[in-house]
Scaffold this motif. Structure first.
Motif, PDB file in Angstrom:
ATOM      1  N   PHE A 182       0.824  -1.207   0.000  1.00 26.88           N
ATOM      2  CA  PHE A 182       0.000   0.000   0.000  1.00 26.88           C
ATOM      3  C   PHE A 182       0.859   1.258   0.000  1.00 26.88           C
ATOM      4  O   PHE A 182       0.548   2.238  -0.680  1.00 26.88           O
ATOM      5  N   PRO A 186       1.231   1.283  -4.737  1.00 28.44           N
ATOM      6  CA  PRO A 186      -0.207   1.531  -4.563  1.00 28.44           C
ATOM      7  C   PRO A 186      -1.103   1.027  -5.688  1.00 28.44           C
ATOM      8  O   PRO A 186      -2.306   0.927  -5.512  1.00 28.44           O
ATOM      9  N   ILE A 215       2.666   6.271   4.921  1.00 29.75           N
ATOM     10  CA  ILE A 215       1.346   6.198   4.284  1.00 29.75           C
ATOM     11  C   ILE A 215       0.688   7.568   4.232  1.00 29.75           C
ATOM     12  O   ILE A 215       0.187   8.001   3.185  1.00 29.75           O
ATOM     13  N   ASP A 218       2.203  10.347   1.775  1.00 28.91           N
ATOM     14  CA  ASP A 218       1.798  10.278   0.371  1.00 28.91           C
ATOM     15  C   ASP A 218       0.516  11.068   0.128  1.00 28.91           C
ATOM     16  O   ASP A 218       0.379  11.779  -0.858  1.00 28.91           O
ATOM     17  N   LYS A 225      -4.415   8.026  -3.994  1.00 23.32           N
ATOM     18  CA  LYS A 225      -4.533   6.585  -3.817  1.00 23.32           C
ATOM     19  C   LYS A 225      -6.011   6.229  -3.748  1.00 23.32           C
ATOM     20  O   LYS A 225      -6.808   6.930  -3.111  1.00 23.32           O
TER      21      LYS A 225
END
Length: 431
Positions: A182, A186, A215, A218, A225
């Motif tokens: 993740f 992604p 995480i 980003d 995402k």
């Protein structure tokens, strides 16, 4: 004397046998009624040689029950299970949920050899030994990722009609790769399920920086995402002596909440009254529930055909809209046990309503989607015959006859009789 001794010996053996069967009547009955057992196979194992990893990789594969009966138009999402211990459970859950149309029929693949995870700094985790500055396992995960992209996923697509919708699921240590994917890959998976992973969230690629930081950064840097992220742990993890697990999950929820949207949904939570691995079952069910919510997936076929327009077109439109959301073609179920929500059952309902033309369209689609279903072929033969469309009935009868020979079923002779009867009807019509 020898003859007498031999006779006494035989009598003794006879008496012993009589006593055995008198004292073991159930065993005797079971032995006399014993039937040949048939093993049930629900999955298969494959070995793939990876040139990228320079090793053989063993995988378990669960295919949807109707895989060999369905048309090539049917493709399937892949749920990649990084922890083989839970293969049977995961296969059973996906089989049940897809059978009641709460999710698509899905291929479950488990990695016998596990994933290659990155080596993480523990960042003072209170779950792992305090003297571990880094985890004692892990390394460079990039070759493994390359293996998935260039070897495993193409193999599944070429051999099992896998489509591009992918879910990854890891538990405990294997959830490291789920969270890594993740954070760093992604677009490799559409949905990420990390169970028993609250401790992993606090670890990181470098000392002092957690996966939570990576995480969230980003999103803060406007890296878009999409998809689904599900992260959880049980409240009993670390025998309840690891408060950082709960803290990590709460921190991820707080920092990621501003970025929740229709395109990105996530859950980060503690499961109450569950064990470290016990939580796998309720967590999996909940995770699949957010990826495939009931309100989208539970199609009420009778309500669909009540809408203005043609019955089959209304059903098609429903599934076309659903397909747009998930990015692969989703088709209506042809058959379901004890439910009216399928093409087979709704066709019978239409016939009972006197809507023969629409019923025939639905049955023809049923045959198209399940060309090897004798049940579908028989229904189409029946409706063509009752509608006096004998040429079409004959065509399907001949197909059913050929299939019955191929499958070795007893109806072969019956089809021959019906073929001759239908030919007579056609002849009379021409006269």
């Amino acid at each position: 004397m020898a003859l007498i001794a031999e006779t006494m010996k035989l009598n003794l053996i006879f008496c012993i046998l009589i006593l055995f069967f008198i004292n073991n009547p159930v065993q005797a009955q079971q032995d006399s009624n014993k039937a040949e057992s048939t093993p049930l196979t629900f999955a298969q194992q494959e070995v793939i040689h990876s040139k990228i990893l320079n090793e053989d990789r063993t995988i378990n594969i669960f295919l949807p029950e109707s895989f060999h009966e369905k048309s090539i138009q049917h493709t399937y999402p892949v749920l990649l299970l990084l922890e083989d211990e839970f293969f049977l459970m995961t296969s059973g859950v996906t089989k049940h949920l897809s059978s009641v149309e709460r999710m698509p029929e899905t291929i479950v693949v488990s990695l016998i050899d596990g994933p290659k995870v990155p080596k993480l700094y523990t960042n003072g985790s209170d779950f792992w030994p305090k003297d571990w500055k880094q985890l004692p396992f892990g390394g460079n995960p990039d070759p493994f990722t390359k293996h998935l992209k260039e070897e495993l996923f193409p193999y599944l697509k070429n051999n099992f009609r896998a489509n591009d919708f992918k879910i990854v699921m890891g538990l405990s240590a294997t959830s490291i790769y789920t969270l890594h994917a993740f954070a760093k890959e992604p677009y490799l998976f559409d949905a990420h399920i990390a169970i028993a992973s609250g401790d992993i969230l606090g670890m990181g690629y470098s000392e002092g920086e957690s996966l939570i930081d990576v995480i969230v950064k980003d999103f803060e840097n406007n890296q878009k995402k999409t998809g689904w992220l599900y992260v959880t742990s049980a409240d009993s993890d670390g025998n309840g002596n690891s408060p950082m697990i709960k803290t990590n999950l709460e921190e991820l929820e707080k920092r990621l909440s501003p970025y929740r949207s229709d395109d990105f949904q996530f859950i980060s939570k503690i499961f109450l009254d569950e064990g470290h691995y016990d939580v796998a079952l309720p967590a999996l069910e909940e995770a699949l529930g957010i990826i495939f919510p009931k309100e989208k997936w539970f199609a009420n076929y009778r309500e669909l055909i009540k809408e203005p327009g043609n019955a089959m077109e209304n059903i098609d439109n429903y599934f076309k809209e659903l397909s747009t959301v998930y990015g692969f073609e989703i088709l209506p179920k042809t058959e379901r046990w004890n439910s009216g929500n399928s093409l087979s059952k709704i066709s019978s309902y239409l016939l009972n309503q006197g809507k023969t033309t629409e019923a025939i369209q639905v049955i023809e689609r049923w045959v198209k989607y399940s060309p090897k279903s004798i049940l579908a072929l028989n229904k189409l033969i029946e409706v063509y015959d009752s509608n006096s469309d004998f040429d079409k009935a004959l065509s399907i009868l001949e197909k059913a006859y050929e299939m019955s020979l191929e499958l070795g079923i007893e109806e072969s002779n019956e089809y021959l009789v019906k073929i001759n009867q239908t030919k007579e009807k056609i002849g009379k019509g021409k006269n």
